[in-house]
Scaffold this motif. Structure first.
Motif, PDB file in Angstrom:
ATOM      1  N   ALA A  46      -2.446  -5.678  12.282  1.00  0.00           N
ATOM      2  CA  ALA A  46      -1.975  -7.428  13.044  1.00  0.00           C
ATOM      3  C   ALA A  46      -1.509  -6.828  14.507  1.00  0.00           C
ATOM      4  CB  ALA A  46       0.208  -7.029  12.386  1.00  0.00           C
ATOM      5  N   ASP A  47      -1.154  -7.817  15.558  1.00  0.00           N
ATOM      6  CA  ASP A  47      -0.639  -7.195  16.957  1.00  0.00           C
ATOM      7  C   ASP A  47      -0.462  -5.794  17.120  1.00  0.00           C
ATOM      8  OD1 ASP A  47      -1.074  -8.018  19.662  1.00  0.00           O
ATOM      9  OD2 ASP A  47       0.758  -8.688  19.937  1.00  0.00           O
ATOM     10  N   THR A  48      -0.972  -5.058  18.405  1.00  0.00           N
ATOM     11  CA  THR A  48       0.032  -3.462  18.116  1.00  0.00           C
ATOM     12  C   THR A  48       0.524  -3.822  18.789  1.00  0.00           C
ATOM     13  OG1 THR A  48      -1.990  -3.288  20.236  1.00  0.00           O
ATOM     14  CG2 THR A  48      -2.088  -2.313  17.042  1.00  0.00           C
ATOM     15  N   ALA A  49       0.972  -4.273  20.122  1.00  0.00           N
ATOM     16  CA  ALA A  49       2.364  -4.658  21.441  1.00  0.00           C
ATOM     17  C   ALA A  49       3.356  -4.277  20.508  1.00  0.00           C
ATOM     18  CB  ALA A  49       2.864  -6.658  21.392  1.00  0.00           C
ATOM     19  N   GLY A  50       3.683  -3.323  21.802  1.00  0.00           N
ATOM     20  CA  GLY A  50       5.050  -2.733  21.401  1.00  0.00           C
ATOM     21  C   GLY A  50       4.238  -1.107  20.569  1.00  0.00           C
ATOM     22  N   LYS A  51       3.306  -0.476  19.651  1.00  0.00           N
ATOM     23  CA  LYS A  51       2.888   0.122  19.233  1.00  0.00           C
ATOM     24  C   LYS A  51       2.430   0.497  20.541  1.00  0.00           C
ATOM     25  CE  LYS A  51       4.342  -0.920  15.164  1.00  0.00           C
ATOM     26  NZ  LYS A  51       4.677  -2.129  15.347  1.00  0.00           N
ATOM     27  N   SER A  52       3.004   1.936  21.764  1.00  0.00           N
ATOM     28  CA  SER A  52       1.746   2.834  22.429  1.00  0.00           C
ATOM     29  C   SER A  52       2.643   4.551  21.756  1.00  0.00           C
ATOM     30  CB  SER A  52       2.542   2.651  24.100  1.00  0.00           C
ATOM     31  OG  SER A  52       3.688   3.016  23.449  1.00  0.00           O
ATOM     32  N   LEU A  53       1.236   5.648  21.814  1.00  0.00           N
ATOM     33  CA  LEU A  53       2.056   7.193  22.070  1.00  0.00           C
ATOM     34  C   LEU A  53       2.062   7.629  22.915  1.00  0.00           C
ATOM     35  CD1 LEU A  53      -1.032   7.298  19.228  1.00  0.00           C
ATOM     36  CD2 LEU A  53       1.656   7.118  18.448  1.00  0.00           C
TER      37      LEU A  53
ATOM     38  N   PRO B 163       1.308  13.009 -10.993  1.00  0.00           N
ATOM     39  CA  PRO B 163       0.595  12.446 -12.064  1.00  0.00           C
ATOM     40  C   PRO B 163       0.569  10.776 -12.083  1.00  0.00           C
ATOM     41  CG  PRO B 163       2.118  13.518 -13.465  1.00  0.00           C
ATOM     42  CD  PRO B 163       2.431  13.793 -11.762  1.00  0.00           C
ATOM     43  N   THR B 164      -0.754   9.920 -12.657  1.00  0.00           N
ATOM     44  CA  THR B 164      -1.224   9.136 -11.942  1.00  0.00           C
ATOM     45  C   THR B 164      -1.171   8.495  -9.994  1.00  0.00           C
ATOM     46  OG1 THR B 164       0.967   7.660 -11.723  1.00  0.00           O
ATOM     47  CG2 THR B 164      -0.484   8.264 -13.780  1.00  0.00           C
ATOM     48  N   TYR B 165      -0.837   9.315  -8.959  1.00  0.00           N
ATOM     49  CA  TYR B 165      -0.872   8.988  -8.156  1.00  0.00           C
ATOM     50  C   TYR B 165      -2.007  10.517  -7.369  1.00  0.00           C
ATOM     51  CZ  TYR B 165       2.929   5.695  -9.090  1.00  0.00           C
ATOM     52  OH  TYR B 165       4.005   4.983  -9.034  1.00  0.00           O
ATOM     53  N   ASN B 166      -2.838  10.132  -6.192  1.00  0.00           N
ATOM     54  CA  ASN B 166      -3.712  11.186  -5.626  1.00  0.00           C
ATOM     55  C   ASN B 166      -3.889  10.913  -4.520  1.00  0.00           C
ATOM     56  OD1 ASN B 166      -4.730  10.745  -8.939  1.00  0.00           O
ATOM     57  ND2 ASN B 166      -6.211  12.198  -7.886  1.00  0.00           N
ATOM     58  N   GLU B 167      -4.122  11.293  -4.001  1.00  0.00           N
ATOM     59  CA  GLU B 167      -4.219  11.509  -2.519  1.00  0.00           C
ATOM     60  C   GLU B 167      -5.568  10.175  -1.940  1.00  0.00           C
ATOM     61  OE1 GLU B 167      -3.281  16.409  -1.135  1.00  0.00           O
ATOM     62  OE2 GLU B 167      -5.254  15.509  -0.917  1.00  0.00           O
ATOM     63  N   ARG B 168      -5.199   9.097  -1.245  1.00  0.00           N
ATOM     64  CA  ARG B 168      -5.725   8.432  -1.208  1.00  0.00           C
ATOM     65  C   ARG B 168      -6.157   8.320   0.413  1.00  0.00           C
ATOM     66  NH1 ARG B 168      -5.441   2.992  -1.984  1.00  0.00           N
ATOM     67  NH2 ARG B 168      -3.494   3.271  -3.009  1.00  0.00           N
ATOM     68  N   VAL B 169      -7.182   7.407   0.702  1.00  0.00           N
ATOM     69  CA  VAL B 169      -7.454   6.655   1.829  1.00  0.00           C
ATOM     70  C   VAL B 169      -8.455   5.422   1.057  1.00  0.00           C
ATOM     71  CG1 VAL B 169      -9.000   7.331   3.143  1.00  0.00           C
ATOM     72  CG2 VAL B 169      -7.627   6.097   4.089  1.00  0.00           C
ATOM     73  N   SER B 170      -7.995   4.239   1.214  1.00  0.00           N
ATOM     74  CA  SER B 170      -8.429   2.488   0.660  1.00  0.00           C
ATOM     75  C   SER B 170      -9.305   2.053   2.421  1.00  0.00           C
ATOM     76  CB  SER B 170      -8.429   1.773  -0.032  1.00  0.00           C
ATOM     77  OG  SER B 170      -8.189   2.759  -1.478  1.00  0.00           O
ATOM     78  N   PHE B 171     -10.157   1.553   2.471  1.00  0.00           N
ATOM     79  CA  PHE B 171     -10.131   0.649   3.601  1.00  0.00           C
ATOM     80  C   PHE B 171     -10.337  -0.371   2.867  1.00  0.00           C
ATOM     81  CE2 PHE B 171     -11.391   4.072   5.182  1.00  0.00           C
ATOM     82  CZ  PHE B 171     -10.782   4.762   6.282  1.00  0.00           C
TER      83      PHE B 171
ATOM     84  N   THR C 162      -6.274 -15.622   2.854  1.00  0.00           N
ATOM     85  CA  THR C 162      -5.230 -15.442   2.217  1.00  0.00           C
ATOM     86  C   THR C 162      -5.312 -13.767   2.609  1.00  0.00           C
ATOM     87  OG1 THR C 162      -5.753 -16.924   0.175  1.00  0.00           O
ATOM     88  CG2 THR C 162      -4.257 -15.388   0.050  1.00  0.00           C
ATOM     89  N   ASN C 163      -5.779 -13.030   2.284  1.00  0.00           N
ATOM     90  CA  ASN C 163      -6.166 -11.942   1.529  1.00  0.00           C
ATOM     91  C   ASN C 163      -5.815 -10.996   3.095  1.00  0.00           C
ATOM     92  OD1 ASN C 163      -5.003 -11.385  -0.988  1.00  0.00           O
ATOM     93  ND2 ASN C 163      -7.090 -13.104  -1.478  1.00  0.00           N
ATOM     94  N   ALA C 164      -4.992 -10.080   3.340  1.00  0.00           N
ATOM     95  CA  ALA C 164      -5.594  -9.212   4.911  1.00  0.00           C
ATOM     96  C   ALA C 164      -6.136  -8.177   4.829  1.00  0.00           C
ATOM     97  CB  ALA C 164      -4.091  -8.586   5.020  1.00  0.00           C
ATOM     98  N   ASN C 165      -6.511  -8.067   5.661  1.00  0.00           N
ATOM     99  CA  ASN C 165      -7.598  -6.804   6.293  1.00  0.00           C
ATOM    100  C   ASN C 165      -6.251  -6.010   6.263  1.00  0.00           C
ATOM    101  OD1 ASN C 165     -10.332  -8.035   6.947  1.00  0.00           O
ATOM    102  ND2 ASN C 165      -9.281  -8.667   7.463  1.00  0.00           N
ATOM    103  N   LYS C 166      -7.138  -4.266   5.916  1.00  0.00           N
ATOM    104  CA  LYS C 166      -5.908  -3.255   5.680  1.00  0.00           C
ATOM    105  C   LYS C 166      -6.449  -2.155   5.227  1.00  0.00           C
ATOM    106  CE  LYS C 166      -4.221  -3.964   1.128  1.00  0.00           C
ATOM    107  NZ  LYS C 166      -3.111  -4.713   0.075  1.00  0.00           N
ATOM    108  N   ILE C 167      -5.462  -0.812   5.095  1.00  0.00           N
ATOM    109  CA  ILE C 167      -5.956   0.300   5.280  1.00  0.00           C
ATOM    110  C   ILE C 167      -4.463   0.823   4.368  1.00  0.00           C
ATOM    111  CG2 ILE C 167      -6.254   2.774   5.649  1.00  0.00           C
ATOM    112  CD1 ILE C 167      -7.728   1.720   7.850  1.00  0.00           C
ATOM    113  N   GLU C 168      -4.983   0.927   3.316  1.00  0.00           N
ATOM    114  CA  GLU C 168      -3.795   2.243   2.617  1.00  0.00           C
ATOM    115  C   GLU C 168      -4.202   3.531   2.258  1.00  0.00           C
ATOM    116  OE1 GLU C 168      -2.754  -1.427  -0.961  1.00  0.00           O
ATOM    117  OE2 GLU C 168      -3.880   0.619  -1.490  1.00  0.00           O
TER     118      GLU C 168
END
Length: 328
Positions: free
Chosen positions: A110-117, A273-281, A314-320
């Motif tokens: 999405a747009d990153t307006a307002g997302k600063s660190l 149980p059934t939930y692992n550490e994960r990163v998905s692109f 339809t489907n968004a590009n995302k990182i989980e």
């Protein structure tokens, strides 16, 4: 007193409420290399005065201040949420999974307006005294993730910042127990959205997100500092796959120029149980750009393919990101 070398360095981050306004770091990340530094633009008077052979020091002025550089790190099972949010743009709240200690972050492009660190780095003198550099208004303008045989998942974030100041106090760094994602946990799947299948022979993978931004918004009445960058172009998603030539499937996708959904993920230890550490692109529509493989000698034929990530309508590009982090 810290160690008087890079071993005594630290990097803390915090989300800003107002672009460029300091917020004390609340999270500390481990990093391998950084180069985010102050950049200043100066102007020197060139007025002619009889007999003056060297420009006057008092007539040099700073007309613009900003900061820029990169941060390189291993991608860990904790503490990555703020950086991912700053890259992807969506405001994310980790969602607890079935009353367990696992929390899912879904970072949709999405747009990153307002997302600063605010990024505070502690840089040690040889004496062990740690100097502070507070980088304000930090925006992530690109990030590249990569992993290869025998290696870890690593990422390089490109940072643009409004200013660098040294007045705020150095925060005391603290780190949770963390582990890294690595090649032994890596999987690559392609196919129709929701039914992607694992592909064999892949030895190396990378994905890069680039966010074109107007980073030169210097205006009058701003004390030589710029306004928050604005997205000024379509986001570019690209990547590459290095593979032994075990199948023609990716070759066929290149020939037909057909789109395929790509899921690149790392699955770590179980949190519950059934939930692992994960990163998905998750890239719902990629198209391959390179030519088919070439035979270059006696060795196993390799297929080096670059790809472009697009929008399937339809489907968004995302990182989980699944971790035990309750907050970003």
């Amino acid at each position: 007193m810290a160690i008087g070398s890079g071993l005594g360095a630290q990097l803390g981050i915090a989300p800003e409420v107002t672009y460029g306004t300091y917020v004390a770091p609340t999270k500390f990340v481990e990093f391998t290399k950084e180069s985010v530094v102050l950049k200043k633009t100066t102007a020197q008077s060139a007025g002619i005065a009889a007999g003056r052979l060297v420009p006057l020091a008092s007539r040099r002025v700073v007309t613009q201040r900003e900061a820029a550089g990169s941060i390189e790190m291993e991608f860990t099972n904790k503490a990555m949420g703020l950086l991912l949010q700053s890259l992807m743009g969506t405001s994310v709240t980790p969602v607890q999974q079935a009353a367990t200690a696992a929390y899912l972050q879904t970072h949709i492009l999405a747009d990153t307006a307002g997302k600063s660190l605010t990024i505070q780095k502690g840089v040690p003198l040889t004496t062990g005294v740690v100097t502070r550099k507070n980088l304000l208004g930090c925006k992530v303008i690109s990030a590249e993730f990569s992993c290869e045989v025998g290696g870890m998942l690593v990422v390089s974030f490109e940072i643009d910042a409004k200013n660098c100041e040294e007045t705020s106090v150095l925060a005391a760094a603290s780190y949770p127990a963390m582990s890294v994602f690595h090649f032994g946990q890596m999987g690559v799947k392609l196919g129709a959205v929701g039914s992607e299948t694992a592909r064999d022979g892949i030895r190396k993978m990378s994905v890069k997100f680039e966010r074109p931004s107007a980073t030169d918004r210097f205006y009058a009445n701003s004390s030589a500092l710029k306004a928050e960058p604005i997205t000024n172009g379509q986001i570019k998603i690209s990547g590459s796959i290095e593979r032994d030539y075990v199948s023609t499937d990716l070759d066929d996708l290149h020939t037909s120029d057909a789109a395929s959904s790509l899921v690149w993920e790392f699955i770590g230890p179980e949190i519950a149980p059934t939930y692992n550490e994960r990163v998905s692109f998750i890239l719902p529509a990629v198209k391959f750009d390179d030519a088919p493989p070439a035979v270059e000698g006696f060795d196993v034929v390799k297929n080096g393919l670059s790809f472009t990530g697009l929008f399937d309508g339809t489907n968004a590009n995302k990182i989980e990101y699944m971790s035990a982090d309750i907050t970003l």
